[in-house]
Design a protein around this motif. Structure first.
Motif, PDB file in Angstrom:
ATOM      1  N   PHE A 305     -22.676  17.201  -9.832  1.00 59.79           N
ATOM      2  CA  PHE A 305     -24.278  17.613 -10.215  1.00 59.79           C
ATOM      3  C   PHE A 305     -24.865  18.408  -9.010  1.00 59.79           C
ATOM      4  O   PHE A 305     -25.398  19.543  -9.492  1.00 59.79           O
ATOM      5  CB  PHE A 305     -24.977  16.268 -10.257  1.00 59.79           C
ATOM      6  CG  PHE A 305     -26.566  16.439 -10.455  1.00 59.79           C
ATOM      7  CD1 PHE A 305     -27.169  17.161 -11.581  1.00 59.79           C
ATOM      8  CD2 PHE A 305     -27.320  16.010  -9.362  1.00 59.79           C
ATOM      9  CE1 PHE A 305     -28.225  17.186 -11.629  1.00 59.79           C
ATOM     10  CE2 PHE A 305     -28.956  16.249  -9.669  1.00 59.79           C
ATOM     11  CZ  PHE A 305     -29.085  17.071 -10.710  1.00 59.79           C
ATOM     12  N   LEU A 306     -24.806  18.021  -7.911  1.00 62.08           N
ATOM     13  CA  LEU A 306     -25.698  18.955  -6.681  1.00 62.08           C
ATOM     14  C   LEU A 306     -24.966  20.344  -6.645  1.00 62.08           C
ATOM     15  O   LEU A 306     -25.434  21.210  -6.658  1.00 62.08           O
ATOM     16  CB  LEU A 306     -25.244  18.416  -5.351  1.00 62.08           C
ATOM     17  CG  LEU A 306     -26.416  17.097  -5.310  1.00 62.08           C
ATOM     18  CD1 LEU A 306     -26.076  16.412  -3.929  1.00 62.08           C
ATOM     19  CD2 LEU A 306     -27.544  17.365  -5.441  1.00 62.08           C
ATOM     20  N   LEU A 307     -23.544  20.544  -6.919  1.00 62.75           N
ATOM     21  CA  LEU A 307     -22.908  21.873  -6.899  1.00 62.75           C
ATOM     22  C   LEU A 307     -23.538  22.827  -7.900  1.00 62.75           C
ATOM     23  O   LEU A 307     -23.925  23.941  -7.787  1.00 62.75           O
ATOM     24  CB  LEU A 307     -21.394  21.695  -7.235  1.00 62.75           C
ATOM     25  CG  LEU A 307     -20.561  21.482  -5.903  1.00 62.75           C
ATOM     26  CD1 LEU A 307     -19.101  21.236  -6.162  1.00 62.75           C
ATOM     27  CD2 LEU A 307     -20.560  22.654  -4.960  1.00 62.75           C
ATOM     28  N   PHE A 308     -23.473  22.061  -9.234  1.00 56.21           N
ATOM     29  CA  PHE A 308     -24.095  22.937 -10.301  1.00 56.21           C
ATOM     30  C   PHE A 308     -25.559  23.074 -10.232  1.00 56.21           C
ATOM     31  O   PHE A 308     -26.143  24.160 -10.563  1.00 56.21           O
ATOM     32  CB  PHE A 308     -23.639  22.339 -11.419  1.00 56.21           C
ATOM     33  CG  PHE A 308     -22.135  22.726 -11.988  1.00 56.21           C
ATOM     34  CD1 PHE A 308     -22.169  23.785 -12.700  1.00 56.21           C
ATOM     35  CD2 PHE A 308     -21.277  21.741 -11.840  1.00 56.21           C
ATOM     36  CE1 PHE A 308     -20.723  24.368 -13.179  1.00 56.21           C
ATOM     37  CE2 PHE A 308     -19.764  22.120 -11.990  1.00 56.21           C
ATOM     38  CZ  PHE A 308     -19.745  23.356 -12.680  1.00 56.21           C
ATOM     39  N   PHE A 309     -26.096  22.225  -9.698  1.00 54.65           N
ATOM     40  CA  PHE A 309     -27.609  22.172  -9.394  1.00 54.65           C
ATOM     41  C   PHE A 309     -28.232  23.341  -8.493  1.00 54.65           C
ATOM     42  O   PHE A 309     -28.826  24.243  -8.603  1.00 54.65           O
ATOM     43  CB  PHE A 309     -28.125  20.946  -8.586  1.00 54.65           C
ATOM     44  CG  PHE A 309     -29.827  20.947  -8.650  1.00 54.65           C
ATOM     45  CD1 PHE A 309     -30.554  20.574  -9.533  1.00 54.65           C
ATOM     46  CD2 PHE A 309     -30.152  21.200  -7.248  1.00 54.65           C
ATOM     47  CE1 PHE A 309     -32.010  20.352  -9.227  1.00 54.65           C
ATOM     48  CE2 PHE A 309     -31.722  21.170  -7.149  1.00 54.65           C
ATOM     49  CZ  PHE A 309     -32.411  20.957  -8.126  1.00 54.65           C
ATOM     50  N   VAL A 310     -27.513  23.095  -7.485  1.00 53.27           N
ATOM     51  CA  VAL A 310     -27.674  24.649  -6.372  1.00 53.27           C
ATOM     52  C   VAL A 310     -27.276  25.892  -7.058  1.00 53.27           C
ATOM     53  O   VAL A 310     -28.055  26.957  -6.984  1.00 53.27           O
ATOM     54  CB  VAL A 310     -26.849  24.323  -5.270  1.00 53.27           C
ATOM     55  CG1 VAL A 310     -26.884  25.576  -4.135  1.00 53.27           C
ATOM     56  CG2 VAL A 310     -27.444  23.010  -4.443  1.00 53.27           C
ATOM     57  N   ALA A 311     -26.098  25.918  -7.669  1.00 57.29           N
ATOM     58  CA  ALA A 311     -25.477  27.323  -8.278  1.00 57.29           C
ATOM     59  C   ALA A 311     -26.780  27.788  -9.272  1.00 57.29           C
ATOM     60  O   ALA A 311     -27.225  29.048  -9.207  1.00 57.29           O
ATOM     61  CB  ALA A 311     -24.397  27.143  -8.854  1.00 57.29           C
ATOM     62  N   GLY A 312     -27.077  26.644 -10.140  1.00 55.26           N
ATOM     63  CA  GLY A 312     -28.055  26.989 -11.462  1.00 55.26           C
ATOM     64  C   GLY A 312     -29.578  27.336 -10.598  1.00 55.26           C
ATOM     65  O   GLY A 312     -30.178  28.350 -11.100  1.00 55.26           O
TER      66      GLY A 312
END
Lengths: 436, 321
Positions: A305-312
């Motif tokens: 979640f955090l990985l995609f959150f940051v990328a997004g």
């Protein structure tokens, strides 16, 4: 690096210090608590038993059995009665009885006034047609009506079965309620998570991302416009590279946002963990599972979640920064940013498209689209097993998309921050991309 | 190339949509001292300065700073006060100065220490913890001025630094500029007010409509403009029509800047100062002053640029669109 850090710190500090931020940080959890607890608290609020009169025009005694069933209904640990039922025989004079009862309906609810919440009309055709009329002042309450229906239906069912000659022992065993107990399967193993909890988790993840983009991505944009309109841009441009300026802004605003969302997350955990106790303060007595409870994040899900959150967040913030660089005033940004907002909405909506089939073709395709993958992939990971290869592929395409978008946005940014006057048209924008 | 040049503008041209803001401009800014970039509104001063600061790039020609092509890498050695003043309104004054200094490479602690010292020196120490938006326009200008100096740059570029300031504050900032020059550093500032430049500059370049018209040490420029220059002062009420006829006699005076109680005039070719004096006295003018002098920068400016250039289109404004 030192310069970048001062830009980040400036953005962070000036943002965190504003009154709006402080109020938002405090009010957020309060609002959340209200959203979670109030509906439950209101629904389970002790409003006293519903006063119902049964106008009984059925000679077989169906009305009496209904009255008994309703009177027996209780709730809570201290078994408070749900209904106070008055049975009025009305065979042959239904109209008159009903009208006299209706005259008392909706009147003062004080004990001595003899007021009623509603009248249940039972006729001799009720059993055959399955129609029982309820005339009341509380028909607007969905909870009330569902509760009443749930009480009336078994009585009628039992009555019909009895008339058909089924013995009462069989009826009793047939009336046992059926519960569908759902448990999520992940990686071939059954988890402790229920189906509702999985959906809830997915919903929370996407909503947090959506909120972060709408609240903070937009702040990146307004902050760029502010620098343009306050004409501070020339000093900045002569000291910092456009990339430093943009990245510093995105990171600073992002850090302020992450801090606020972190505080909210802690508050949310507290609310859901101690919600029952909090609700008791409001005078509501909730069953321990009344709030459903936020299912816990597993560490791997949190990481995804955090990985995609940051990328997004980086991707959309870069887009917002570019839009800000194109505009001269906050009013202008509202119109200019609508394509970005639409993309975010598309991401949020795509969540609903894949809930039913988290591993379908649509879901797999959406996972590879950088604009929506941050919304889609963590949910797929939460709902159904997702192969490591597919996960990495989705992450790679998101990060690649993010880099390309950031690069393009920084080119628009570079030209835009010093361009005052008319907002660029699409061909002009393409020229900016080439000349930057 | 002269190693003394801190900034070299080499055949630079900059066009904006529809017009040329700077046309084939060349000049050197020598190391040390105060350099004035002068010109009427819209002459291309700000455009030139923005090219020196690498905010915009020239369409043709080269801009060299410290012997290297203008780039952001040099920005830590340059202090810049842009014509368009701008500060973050919600930041506190000292915080803002620290930020300005940090993006020039100063450490947080040094920046804060120097910021406090400068605020005290310019008499705004009491405002250090106030938000920028609470400050008057003049004070904001001081803050931005300090922001350009905190990192002790070798080259200070000031675009119209004294505009909009009252005489007291203007003097405070002029003192600072002079002190910087005395330390051997270079100050380049632009102005359209000749009196300011005249008092301060060692070297001036005057541009008009994007072209250079004057370039040199101020003393040389004035000497070259000639000693055929008269400064006249008139006693109250002594200006008769006959006196006006003398001033308009182009066989005596080629050019007159008439200020009412005083006038500057350039002798016509072949005319001697004595003839003018005789004519004025003959016309009944009561003179309080009659001096053969070097021309003021203002009269040089008007003579070279011409009256029409003073109302040149505001090309810089258009250029920003």
């Amino acid at each position: 690096m030192h310069k970048l850090f001062s830009v980040v710190r400036r953005e962070f500090v000036t943002r965190v210090r504003t009154r709006a931020y402080l109020i938002g940080t405090v009010l957020g959890p309060l609002l959340m608590a209200a959203l979670f607890i109030l509906p439950a608290a209101l629904q389970f609020r002790d409003t006293g038993p519903r006063k119902v009169a049964i106008a009984d025009a059925d000679p077989s005694g169906l009305g009496l059995r209904l009255a008994a069933s309703l009177n027996a209904a209780t709730r809570g640990r201290d078994r408070k009665p749900l209904y106070a039922v008055q049975h009025v025989p009305a065979t042959g004079r239904l109209e008159a009885v009903r009208d006299s009862l209706l005259a008392r309906t909706g009147l003062s609810r004080r004990e001595d006034a003899g007021g009623l919440d509603g009248v249940l009309v039972v006729t001799d055709t009720s059993l055959a047609t399955g129609t029982v009329e309820y005339l009341g002042s509380n028909v607007g309450s969905i909870a009330d009506m569902r509760m009443l229906e749930n009480r009336v239906q078994p009585v009628l069912l039992r009555e019909r079965l009895q008339r058909a000659g089924v013995d009462s022992a069989t009826i009793a065993s047939a009336a046992q309620p059926v519960t569908l107990a759902t448990r999520r399967v992940a990686g071939g193993k059954v988890t402790a998570q229920s189906g509702e909890a999985s959906f809830f988790l997915a919903y929370v993840m996407d909503f947090v991302l959506y909120l972060a983009l709408i609240l903070y991505g937009v702040q990146v944009m307004t902050s760029v416009v502010e620098e343009k309109s306050s004409r501070i841009m020339e000093v900045l441009v002569s000291s910092l590279s456009p990339f430093q300026m943009m990245l510093g802004k995105v990171l600073g605003v992002g850090a302020a946002g992450l801090l606020q969302i972190g505080i909210w997350a802690v508050a949310a955990t507290a609310v859901t963990t101690y919600g029952v106790q909090i609700a008791r303060v409001f005078g509501a007595d909730l069953a321990p599972d009344a709030l459903g409870g936020i299912p816990s994040f597993t560490p791997d899900l949190l990481a995804v979640f955090l990985l995609f959150f940051v990328a997004g967040f980086l991707l959309y913030s870069a887009l917002y920064a570019a839009v800000g660089a194109m505009c001269n005033s906050t009013q202008e940004t509202q119109q200019a940013s609508s394509p970005v907002t639409l993309l975010i909405m598309a991401g949020l909506i795509s969540m609903f498209a894949l809930l039913g089939e988290p591993n379908g073709t649509l879901a797999r395709t959406l996972s590879l689209v950088p604009f929506v993958a941050p919304f889609v992939t963590p949910i797929r990971y939460a709902l159904a097993p997702l192969g490591l290869g597919e996960l990495l592929l989705s992450l790679a395409s998101t990060v690649a998309g993010m880099l390309v978008i950031t690069w393009l946005a920084s080119r628009i940014y570079r030209v835009g921050i010093l361009a005052y006057g008319k907002r660029p048209t699409l061909p002009e924008l393409l020229r900016w991309l080439r000349t930057a | 190339m002269s190693d003394q040049a801190v900034v070299r503008i080499d055949h630079v041209t900059k066009r904006f949509a529809g017009h040329v803001a700077v046309r084939d401009l060349s000049f050197d800014v020598p190391r040390g001292g105060i350099f004035g970039l002068l010109g009427p509104n819209g002459a291309g001063k700000s455009t030139t300065i923005r090219m020196i600061m690498n905010v915009i790039t020239p369409d043709a020609g080269r801009v060299t700073v410290f012997g290297r092509p203008a780039s952001r890498d040099l920005s830590d050695r340059i202090g810049f006060l842009p014509e368009e003043r701008g500060l973050y309104k919600k930041m506190k004054v000292l915080e803002h100065l620290v930020f300005f200094a940090e993006i020039k490479g100063l450490s947080h602690r040094d920046a804060a220490r120097r910021g406090e010292a400068w605020l005290a020196r310019l008499g705004v120490a009491d405002w250090a913890q106030h938000k920028v938006e609470d400050l008057s326009k003049g004070m904001q200008q001081k803050v931005q001025f300090i922001g350009a100096l905190l990192h002790e740059p070798e080259l200070v570029v000031l675009d119209e630094p004294f505009s909009g300031l009252d005489p007291v504050n203007s003097q405070v900032m002029r003192d600072v500029v002079v002190e910087i020059a005395r330390q051997g550093r270079t100050v380049l500032f632009s102005t359209h007010i000749m009196e300011q430049a005249e008092k301060m500059c060692d070297h001036v370049v005057i541009i008009a409509r994007g072209r250079k018209v004057v370039d040199g040490r101020l003393a040389d420029v004035r000497r070259e403009a000639g000693t055929r220059h008269l400064v006249l002062g008139f006693a109250d009420g002594s200006r008769s029509p006959a006196a006006a006829a003398v001033l308009q006699d182009r066989t005596l005076l080629a050019r007159v800047h008439d200020y009412g109680a005083s006038a500057e005039a350039e002798l016509a070719p072949g005319a001697a100062p004595g003839r003018v004096l005789a004519a004025l006295v003959g016309a009944g003018v009561e003179l309080t002053r009659f001096e053969v002098a070097e021309p003021s920068l203002h009269s040089i400016f008007v003579a070279r640029v011409g009256a029409e250039a003073a109302v040149a289109p505001a090309s810089e404004e258009v250029g920003r669109a």
